[in-house]
Design an enzyme around this catalytic site. Structure first.
Site, PDB file in Angstrom:
ATOM      1  N   ASP A  38       0.205  -4.073   6.151  1.00 11.39           N
ATOM      2  CA  ASP A  38      -0.519  -3.514   7.299  1.00 11.39           C
ATOM      3  C   ASP A  38      -1.997  -3.884   7.196  1.00 11.39           C
ATOM      4  OD1 ASP A  38       1.908  -2.358   7.664  1.00 11.39           O
ATOM      5  OD2 ASP A  38       1.230  -0.271   7.477  1.00 11.39           O
TER       6      ASP A  38
ATOM      7  N   HIS B 270       0.849  -1.193   0.000  1.00 13.95           N
ATOM      8  CA  HIS B 270       0.000   0.000   0.000  1.00 13.95           C
ATOM      9  C   HIS B 270       0.882   1.239   0.000  1.00 13.95           C
ATOM     10  CE1 HIS B 270       0.956  -0.577   4.217  1.00 13.95           C
ATOM     11  NE2 HIS B 270       0.438   0.586   4.544  1.00 13.95           N
TER      12      HIS B 270
ATOM     13  N   ASP C  55       6.121   4.329   4.656  1.00 13.41           N
ATOM     14  CA  ASP C  55       7.027   3.340   5.272  1.00 13.41           C
ATOM     15  C   ASP C  55       7.071   2.027   4.481  1.00 13.41           C
ATOM     16  OD1 ASP C  55       4.314   3.162   6.263  1.00 13.41           O
ATOM     17  OD2 ASP C  55       4.980   1.713   7.763  1.00 13.41           O
ATOM     18  N   HIS C  56       6.285   1.962   3.386  1.00 16.22           N
ATOM     19  CA  HIS C  56       6.268   0.735   2.571  1.00 16.22           C
ATOM     20  C   HIS C  56       6.793   0.919   1.154  1.00 16.22           C
ATOM     21  CE1 HIS C  56       4.032  -1.768   5.498  1.00 16.22           C
ATOM     22  NE2 HIS C  56       3.768  -0.551   5.968  1.00 16.22           N
TER      23      HIS C  56
ATOM     24  N   HIS D  52       1.533   3.790   1.849  1.00 14.13           N
ATOM     25  CA  HIS D  52       2.036   4.522   3.010  1.00 14.13           C
ATOM     26  C   HIS D  52       3.556   4.550   2.874  1.00 14.13           C
ATOM     27  CE1 HIS D  52      -1.640   4.057   5.868  1.00 14.13           C
ATOM     28  NE2 HIS D  52      -1.656   5.213   5.231  1.00 14.13           N
TER      29      HIS D  52
ATOM     30  N   HIS E 250      -7.006  -2.014   5.761  1.00 16.01           N
ATOM     31  CA  HIS E 250      -6.147  -0.951   6.303  1.00 16.01           C
ATOM     32  C   HIS E 250      -6.800   0.399   6.019  1.00 16.01           C
ATOM     33  CE1 HIS E 250      -2.513   0.479   8.042  1.00 16.01           C
ATOM     34  NE2 HIS E 250      -1.933   0.903   6.941  1.00 16.01           N
TER      35      HIS E 250
HETATM   36 ZN   LIG Z   1       3.239   0.506   7.768  1.00 18.05          ZN
HETATM   37 ZN   LIG Z   2       0.063   1.517   6.514  1.00 15.72          ZN
END
Ligand SMILES: [Zn+2]
Ligand SMILES: [Zn+2]
Length: 304
Positions: free
Chosen positions: A208, A62, A66-67, A64, A138
């Site tokens: 997530d 996804h 951090d990914h 976000h 999520h």
């Molecule tokens: Zn994450």
């Molecule tokens: Zn996330």
């Protein structure tokens, strides 16, 4: 065939001294596939001594940061390394990623970048395995991925072959290739000496997510389930609000899905140094649980 998982990043949203943001490398024989590409993933690959060659496919769960934010640095390094092979990204939101790539001028690189949008149920086929995308739960559109190895042919029954009077050697090979043979005027078909096809190995990564039905379905009998376990049950409410899972919830899914091994990841910074509370509550429900660590690497062996 070699099937190996290497965790390159196991932190929650915020990295810590011990943990980098999400990235998992799966090696299937010569092929390398990256699942998520958090900030600094290329450096993690260098530390893990994983080259950038044979990495042609990156699956993002996804959008976000951090990914996926690590993919830009990785692309630029690949470009400076004179890469020529196509690099393909899979994501639940292709438009967004394509726009960013255009903004950075990646259409002028010496290698093509393709962005493929996936939705629940989509399958990407490789030579020895496929990747199935499944919808997770999520805050934004989000996919989990299952790597499913192709069926392997059944076992050759040597005893049965001897009983049928087949001499060891080229005739065995013919039967294994799926061809029938004739011995003393009698036709012998492969199914007479070769057992039923055996299921391949399966690795499931959720990204997530809240615990959800789709994960349960797809993870059924998986060899390895890698599940979001951002929090312990003490922070259950926060897990619900932020649409993550607790270690206990991940373990409940693992138990219901009868997986062989559960790996907890996306570890919140508060447990980064000491993830024991997560491990303990998961183990109460599902014994064969481990906590992912950056650079943890293991082979997934055939069950038989
Ligand atoms: Zn994450
Ligand atoms: Zn996330």
């Amino acid at each position: 065939m070699l099937l190996k998982i290497t965790f390159l990043g196991t932190s929650g949203t915020i990295p810590s001294v011990e943990r980098n943001p999400s990235a998992i490398l799966i090696q299937f024989e010569g092929e390398r596939i990256l699942f998520d590409c958090g900030e600094g993933t290329q450096r993690q690959m260098m530390i893990a001594k994983v080259g950038f060659r044979n990495l042609n496919n990156i699956f993002i769960t996804h959008m976000h940061t951090d990914h996926f934010i690590g993919c830009f640095g990785l692309i630029e390094t690949m470009s400076l390394n004179e890469r020529r092979e196509k690099l393909t990204f899979y994501t639940p939101n292709a438009t967004f990623l394509e726009k960013l790539f255009k903004t950075f001028g990646y259409q002028y690189l010496d290698f093509p970048i393709e962005v493929v949008e996936l939705k629940d149920g989509d399958i990407v086929k490789f030579k020895n395995f496929k990747i199935l995308a499944f919808e997770t739960d999520h805050i934004i559109p989000s996919l989990g991925y299952a790597l499913i190895e192709n069926e392997r042919r059944g076992k050759f029954n040597r005893k049965r072959a001897e009983e049928l009077g087949i001499p060891p050697g080229p005739l065995y090979a013919k039967l294994v290739r799926g061809e029938s043979i004739t011995i003393n005027g009698k036709t012998i078909t492969p199914d007479m000496v070769i057992g039923k096809p055996r299921k391949g190995r399966k690795i499931v990564y959720t990204g997530d997510t809240r615990p959800c039905k789709r994960t349960l379905e797809v993870a059924m009998n998986a060899d390895v389930l890698i599940h979001d376990a951002s929090f312990s049950s003490e922070l259950q409410e926060w897990a619900v609000e932020s649409k993550h899972s607790t270690a206990r919830e991940a373990a409940e899914i693992a138990k219901k899905a009868k997986v062989k091994k559960l790996v907890l990841t996306h570890i919140s910074a508060r447990y980064s140094k000491d993830p024991l509370p997560l491990l303990n509550e998961a183990k109460e429900i599902f014994e064969n649980t481990i906590i992912a660590e950056d650079f943890l690497s293991f082979e997934v062996k055939y069950p038989d």
